[in-house]
Design an enzyme around this catalytic site. Structure first.
Site, PDB file in Angstrom:
ATOM      1  N   CYS A  50       6.613  30.579  19.360  1.00  0.00           N
ATOM      2  CA  CYS A  50       5.614  30.281  18.330  1.00  0.00           C
ATOM      3  C   CYS A  50       4.845  29.026  18.739  1.00  0.00           C
ATOM      4  CB  CYS A  50       6.330  30.064  16.994  1.00  0.00           C
ATOM      5  SG  CYS A  50       5.273  29.408  15.705  1.00  0.00           S
TER       6      CYS A  50
ATOM      7  N   ARG B 181     -22.548 -12.566  -0.250  1.00  0.00           N
ATOM      8  CA  ARG B 181     -21.596 -13.619   0.102  1.00  0.00           C
ATOM      9  C   ARG B 181     -21.576 -13.898   1.605  1.00  0.00           C
ATOM     10  NH1 ARG B 181     -15.195 -13.852  -1.235  1.00  0.00           N
ATOM     11  NH2 ARG B 181     -15.178 -11.903  -0.064  1.00  0.00           N
TER      12      ARG B 181
ATOM     13  N   ALA C 249      -4.517  -3.619  -1.166  1.00  0.00           N
ATOM     14  CA  ALA C 249      -3.138  -4.110  -1.099  1.00  0.00           C
ATOM     15  C   ALA C 249      -2.689  -4.208   0.356  1.00  0.00           C
ATOM     16  CB  ALA C 249      -2.219  -3.182  -1.874  1.00  0.00           C
TER      17      ALA C 249
ATOM     18  N   LYS D  12     -10.987  -8.622 -12.917  1.00  0.00           N
ATOM     19  CA  LYS D  12     -11.547  -8.747 -11.568  1.00  0.00           C
ATOM     20  C   LYS D  12     -12.421  -7.519 -11.319  1.00  0.00           C
ATOM     21  CE  LYS D  12     -10.213  -9.601  -6.772  1.00  0.00           C
ATOM     22  NZ  LYS D  12     -11.108  -8.616  -6.220  1.00  0.00           N
TER      23      LYS D  12
ATOM     24  N   GLU E 157     -10.074 -13.370 -16.689  1.00  0.00           N
ATOM     25  CA  GLU E 157     -11.179 -12.404 -16.666  1.00  0.00           C
ATOM     26  C   GLU E 157     -10.736 -11.188 -15.877  1.00  0.00           C
ATOM     27  OE1 GLU E 157     -13.949 -14.681 -14.440  1.00  0.00           O
ATOM     28  OE2 GLU E 157     -14.824 -15.633 -16.191  1.00  0.00           O
TER      29      GLU E 157
ATOM     30  N   TYR F  76      -4.627  -4.525   2.955  1.00  0.00           N
ATOM     31  CA  TYR F  76      -5.406  -5.598   3.580  1.00  0.00           C
ATOM     32  C   TYR F  76      -4.778  -6.953   3.245  1.00  0.00           C
ATOM     33  CZ  TYR F  76      -9.323  -8.727   4.482  1.00  0.00           C
ATOM     34  OH  TYR F  76     -10.100  -9.746   4.940  1.00  0.00           O
ATOM     35  N   ASP F  77      -4.482  -7.130   1.959  1.00  0.00           N
ATOM     36  CA  ASP F  77      -3.909  -8.401   1.523  1.00  0.00           C
ATOM     37  C   ASP F  77      -2.589  -8.696   2.224  1.00  0.00           C
ATOM     38  OD1 ASP F  77      -6.002  -8.764  -0.139  1.00  0.00           O
ATOM     39  OD2 ASP F  77      -4.970  -8.135  -1.966  1.00  0.00           O
TER      40      ASP F  77
ATOM     41  N   CYS G 207      10.148  30.276  10.368  1.00  0.00           N
ATOM     42  CA  CYS G 207       9.713  31.214  11.394  1.00  0.00           C
ATOM     43  C   CYS G 207      10.782  31.183  12.489  1.00  0.00           C
ATOM     44  CB  CYS G 207       8.366  30.787  11.963  1.00  0.00           C
ATOM     45  SG  CYS G 207       7.992  31.613  13.524  1.00  0.00           S
TER      46      CYS G 207
ATOM     47  N   LYS H  96      -3.498  -8.692  -8.822  1.00  0.00           N
ATOM     48  CA  LYS H  96      -3.947  -7.308  -8.626  1.00  0.00           C
ATOM     49  C   LYS H  96      -3.131  -6.293  -9.439  1.00  0.00           C
ATOM     50  CE  LYS H  96      -6.980  -7.806  -5.136  1.00  0.00           C
ATOM     51  NZ  LYS H  96      -6.822  -7.177  -3.860  1.00  0.00           N
TER      52      LYS H  96
ATOM     53  N   CYS I 246       2.232  32.556  14.597  1.00  0.00           N
ATOM     54  CA  CYS I 246       2.554  33.570  15.603  1.00  0.00           C
ATOM     55  C   CYS I 246       2.771  34.969  15.027  1.00  0.00           C
ATOM     56  CB  CYS I 246       3.779  33.145  16.403  1.00  0.00           C
ATOM     57  SG  CYS I 246       5.278  33.136  15.403  1.00  0.00           S
TER      58      CYS I 246
ATOM     59  N   ASP J 295     -14.799  -4.905  -9.621  1.00  0.00           N
ATOM     60  CA  ASP J 295     -14.809  -4.438  -8.240  1.00  0.00           C
ATOM     61  C   ASP J 295     -16.228  -4.112  -7.793  1.00  0.00           C
ATOM     62  OD1 ASP J 295     -13.777  -3.814  -5.848  1.00  0.00           O
ATOM     63  OD2 ASP J 295     -12.844  -1.926  -6.447  1.00  0.00           O
TER      64      ASP J 295
ATOM     65  N   GLU K 134     -21.005 -10.797  -9.876  1.00  0.00           N
ATOM     66  CA  GLU K 134     -20.640  -9.548  -9.218  1.00  0.00           C
ATOM     67  C   GLU K 134     -21.695  -8.489  -9.515  1.00  0.00           C
ATOM     68  OE1 GLU K 134     -17.950 -10.181  -7.586  1.00  0.00           O
ATOM     69  OE2 GLU K 134     -17.033  -8.263  -7.026  1.00  0.00           O
TER      70      GLU K 134
ATOM     71  N   CYS L 175       4.645  34.326   9.890  1.00  0.00           N
ATOM     72  CA  CYS L 175       4.249  32.986  10.336  1.00  0.00           C
ATOM     73  C   CYS L 175       2.735  32.944  10.603  1.00  0.00           C
ATOM     74  CB  CYS L 175       5.014  32.627  11.607  1.00  0.00           C
ATOM     75  SG  CYS L 175       4.418  31.094  12.357  1.00  0.00           S
TER      76      CYS L 175
ATOM     77  N   TYR M 298     -19.813 -15.135 -13.300  1.00  0.00           N
ATOM     78  CA  TYR M 298     -18.572 -15.789 -13.726  1.00  0.00           C
ATOM     79  C   TYR M 298     -18.386 -17.222 -13.241  1.00  0.00           C
ATOM     80  CZ  TYR M 298     -17.561 -13.348  -9.339  1.00  0.00           C
ATOM     81  OH  TYR M 298     -17.631 -12.828  -8.078  1.00  0.00           O
TER      82      TYR M 298
HETATM   83  S1  IVH Z   1     -13.916 -16.080  -9.104  1.00  0.00           S
HETATM   84  C1  IVH Z   1     -13.556 -19.652  -6.496  1.00  0.00           C
HETATM   85  N1  IVH Z   1     -13.974 -14.255 -10.958  1.00  0.00           N
HETATM   86  O1  IVH Z   1     -13.137 -11.102  -6.481  1.00  0.00           O
HETATM   87  C2  IVH Z   1     -13.527 -18.450  -7.352  1.00  0.00           C
HETATM   88  N2  IVH Z   1     -14.150 -13.544  -8.710  1.00  0.00           N
HETATM   89  O2  IVH Z   1     -11.291 -12.082  -3.897  1.00  0.00           O
HETATM   90  C3  IVH Z   1     -14.271 -17.331  -6.773  1.00  0.00           C
HETATM   91  N3  IVH Z   1     -14.400 -11.142  -8.453  1.00  0.00           N
HETATM   92  O3  IVH Z   1     -15.105 -12.380  -3.965  1.00  0.00           O
HETATM   93  C4  IVH Z   1     -14.200 -16.044  -7.392  1.00  0.00           C
HETATM   94  N4  IVH Z   1     -14.402 -10.619 -10.574  1.00  0.00           N
HETATM   95  O4  IVH Z   1     -16.257 -10.961  -5.604  1.00  0.00           O
HETATM   96  C5  IVH Z   1     -14.016 -14.502  -9.644  1.00  0.00           C
HETATM   97  N5  IVH Z   1     -14.069 -12.755 -12.719  1.00  0.00           N
HETATM   98  C6  IVH Z   1     -14.104 -12.994 -11.413  1.00  0.00           C
HETATM   99  C7  IVH Z   1     -14.246 -11.960 -10.468  1.00  0.00           C
HETATM  100  C8  IVH Z   1     -14.252 -12.285  -9.125  1.00  0.00           C
HETATM  101  C9  IVH Z   1     -14.490 -10.158  -9.352  1.00  0.00           C
HETATM  102  C10 IVH Z   1     -14.412 -10.906  -7.000  1.00  0.00           C
HETATM  103  C11 IVH Z   1     -15.331 -11.792  -6.233  1.00  0.00           C
HETATM  104  C12 IVH Z   1     -14.481 -12.420  -5.192  1.00  0.00           C
HETATM  105  C13 IVH Z   1     -13.241 -11.607  -5.188  1.00  0.00           C
HETATM  106  C14 IVH Z   1     -12.046 -12.495  -4.913  1.00  0.00           C
END
Ligand code: IVH
Length: 664
Positions: free
Chosen positions: A430, A137, A33, A116, A114, A35-36, A424, A314, A411, A118, A174, A408, A226
């Site tokens: 101290c 990648r 979060a 996501k 789907e 980072y984003d 203290c 997210k 000290c 990790d 993944e 304390c 995927y």
């Molecule tokens: S689609 C153009 N589907 O999430 C579409 N990514 O920040 C490309 N990831 O680097 C990604 N589950 O490593 C897609 N069901 C899913 C995913 C998925 C995990 C990861 C993937 C990607 C990152 C996106």
């Protein structure tokens, strides 16, 4: 303008560093979060200031640069492996949905959803139905050849099944490790005396990128596919069609795939997955939403590094469970003792947490926390890690009660109880309090001495180079160079910073003294009323209480501070060592009518103080971002208000900018 460029440069550097930590070293130090948030800010600034565009910006690249000192062969991907834009809130999905509909001029869109996963993104290529190669990648265009490693993944078919096998098929999936496998691996690591992995993702990364394939082979990796990156023959018309085709060829696809066309259903799917998250045997950090129809995807097109037809929605920051190894007490600047839970380090959304404040004895009692307890901790956007509950069912009987010490820990002076606090009373006798006083003295809202940390203060005290805050101005290069880790450059930097910080305004000087109950706001009021240090030092309680916000408690803190001979001495020494006090200019009215919202933790002052400061200058503090908000002040670990501000195009002030505004 210079500021914008500087911020852009700063963000680029920071993001590159985090990319390296995440992708190359597998040891991220900020949550996704956070980072984003940085990436979003950078994208926004670059959009607003195209004059600062650079092909070297991390926004123009996906993921990690391919390491120069490569262990693995480089492989060019069949087609770019893009990243996804991420969103955190319902309204953001709403906006995404509306933008797509408007662009496509349609009333409804079918989305494929789907989880996501990790793990690590890889490209897997089959030629004539046979597994041919796999690569990480990398920078999105070129990755590392991990063919031999991926080959060891038992669940990945080496030969595609069925009678409609394409001549060439490049897939994206993944590589991940199930939580149960991760736990088995860590158990083994510990038995072997090796470092355990922080989380399943790091374990998967560490297992995949092994030059010794035998190591990868001994690790239980899995892979879910995927996306079709390239295919000989016709690509299915829909995303769902691709998933079915992939599955039909014998590969694993993401679990819980759904096709939905109502925004409410999409939001419900996100919510349901988030609820189920803890019961799954794999880590997911959100859901991926993709426009299902490929012709729609093509019409929507893409940005430099991400498609406009998909988004990662997210989940919230996580709560984690861990054990309280011990409870320590920390002595603060004013002598107050804070119990701190020392935790078995745990990864909470990508950040390792090993301490959490328990505030005071009342809080320890309220939680009922004992040493050895399993507890749930939370790292929400705005706050420092917090113990939220004790899992009493997990008690073994070996837990020990925590008792506040009678003396304390620094000290040895007997503690006094004041309200819910233990204190203290030794003050500058101290050492812990001196260390904290020095740390406060050099902090941003006070003398603002760059590069001078709490660790610096401790090191100087330990080596007898300093006894009180005035000692800062007597430090000499020769002495500093004898300290561990101090070389010429570091010494010069600190001495320059100290020299630079010799002139302060009266309000900052008062604040720097660290008088109990006197924060930066009260300091400003005092500076305004008394205008000189001498007058302030001679003030009587009645005079002090003429200031509306000062009651008997604050007045007493101030007068008793100056009754202490040692405190007067320190002030005299500071002046003798060349500290100059500048007149405080009344700032009232400067922020007339301006509305502020705060998010995250400020380091120079508390939220309450910051609010009072702006109020004293005619401004107003709001609790939420509205269309009337003028500034959103962003501290450490900001919450969703920061994103909110970006969306509403409201000026964001980082702490340094905010302090500048207050003191300008
Ligand atoms: S689609 C153009 N589907 O999430 C579409 N990514 O920040 C490309 N990831 O680097 C990604 N589950 O490593 C897609 N069901 C899913 C995913 C998925 C995990 C990861 C993937 C990607 C990152 C996106």
């Amino acid at each position: 303008m210079g500021d914008v460029k500087a911020r852009i440069d700063e963000l680029r550097e920071e993001i590159k560093r985090h990319n390296d930590l995440y992708y190359t070293k597998g040891k991220p130090i900020v949550s996704d979060a956070e980072y984003d948030k940085r990436l979003k800010e950078l994208k926004k600034l670059e959009k607003e200031h195209p004059e600062y565009a650079s092909s070297d910006s991390p926004t123009q690249k996906v993921g990690a640069p391919v390491p120069v000192r490569d262990k693995f062969k480089k492989v060019k991907h069949t087609s770019p492996m893009l990243s996804l834009d991420s969103i955190n809130e319902e309204e953001e999905f709403d906006k995404f949905d509306k933008t797509c509909k408007k662009e496509l001029e349609v009333e409804a869109i079918e989305y494929l959803l789907e989880p996501k996963l990790d793990g690590l993104s890889v490209e897997i290529v089959y030629e004539k139905g046979e597994f041919a190669r796999a690569s990480t990648r990398g920078d999105g265009l070129i990755g590392e050849d991990v063919t031999e490693n991926v080959k060891t993944i038992k669940t990945l078919p080496k030969k595609l099944k069925g009678d409609k096998v394409p001549d060439m098929l490049a897939l994206r999936g993944e590589v991940m490790m199930h939580i149960s496998a991760f736990q088995r691996l860590n158990k083994k690591q510990i038995e072997l005396g090796e470092e355990p992995f922080a989380n399943p993702r790091n374990a998967a990364a560490g297992s995949l990128r092994q030059l010794d394939v035998a190591i990868t082979s001994g690790r239980e990796l899995d892979v879910y596919v995927y996306q079709i990156l390239a295919i000989s023959g016709k690509l299915p018309d829909t995303q769902k069609g691709s998933v079915d085709l992939i599955k039909g060829l014998g590969l694993k696809t993401a679990p819980d795939v759904r096709c939905l066309n109502l925004t409410d259903d999409v939001i419900k799917y996100h919510r349901d997955m988030e609820k189920r998250r803890d019961s799954l045997d794999y880590e997911i950090d959100g859901v991926v939403i993709k426009v299902d129809r490929v012709d729609f995807q093509n019409r929507l097109g893409m940005r430099t590094t991400s498609p406009k037809w998909a988004v990662a929605y997210k989940f919230e920051a996580r709560k984690e469970m861990t054990r309280v190894d011990d409870i320590a007490v920390q002595v603060g600047r004013t002598g107050i003792l804070t119990p701190v839970a020392l935790l078995q380090p745990v990864d909470v959304g990508g950040v390792t947490v090993s301490r959490a404040s328990l505030h005071n004895m009342d809080e320890v009692d309220r939680l009922g926390v004992m040493i050895g307890d399993q507890v749930r901790i939370e790292r929400a956007g705005d706050v420092i890690p917090k113990v939220i509950e004790v899992i009493k069912d997990k008690r073994t009987g070996a837990e020990r009660e925590f008792k506040m010490p009678e003396v304390c820990p620094s000290c040895g002076t007997k503690l006094v109880k004041e309200d819910v606090f233990y204190r203290c009373p030794a003050g500058f006798a101290c050492r812990a309090q001196i260390r904290e006083a020095i740390t406060h003295f050099v902090s941003k809202g006070a003398f603002d001495i760059e590069g001078f940390s709490e660790k610096t203060a401790e090191q100087l005290l330990e080596n007898g180079l300093i006894e009180d805050v005035a000692g800062i101005y007597k430090l000499e290069a020769n002495d500093l160079m004898t300290l561990d880790g101090w070389k010429q450059k570091k010494t010069e930097n600190i001495l320059n910073a100290i020299e630079k910080a010799k002139n302060v305004t009266l309000d900052r000087f008062i604040y720097a003294l660290g008088i109990r109950n006197v924060g930066s706001h009260i300091s400003a009021l005092l500076a305004e009323k008394f205008t000189s240090l001498e007058k302030f030092m001679q003030s009587k309680e009645e005079e002090l209480m003429e200031i509306k916000e000062i009651g008997p408690e604050i007045a007493e803190s101030i007068t008793s501070f100056f009754e202490e001979k040692n405190n007067r001495n320190v002030i005299q020494k500071l002046i003798a060592h060349g500290v100059k006090i500048k007149k405080y200019e009344k700032a009232a009215g400067k922020l007339e009518g301006k509305k502020f919202v705060f998010t995250g933790t400020l380091s120079a002052m508390s939220r309450g103080e910051a609010e009072k400061r702006i109020e004293s200058m005619g401004g107003e503090a709001q609790s939420n971002v509205t269309k009337d908000t003028d500034y959103v002040v962003v501290g450490e670990n900001p919450g969703s208000k920061a994103t909110d501000a970006q969306k509403k195009d409201i000026k964001i002030l980082r702490e340094a900018e905010f302090l500048k505004l207050l003191s300008s």
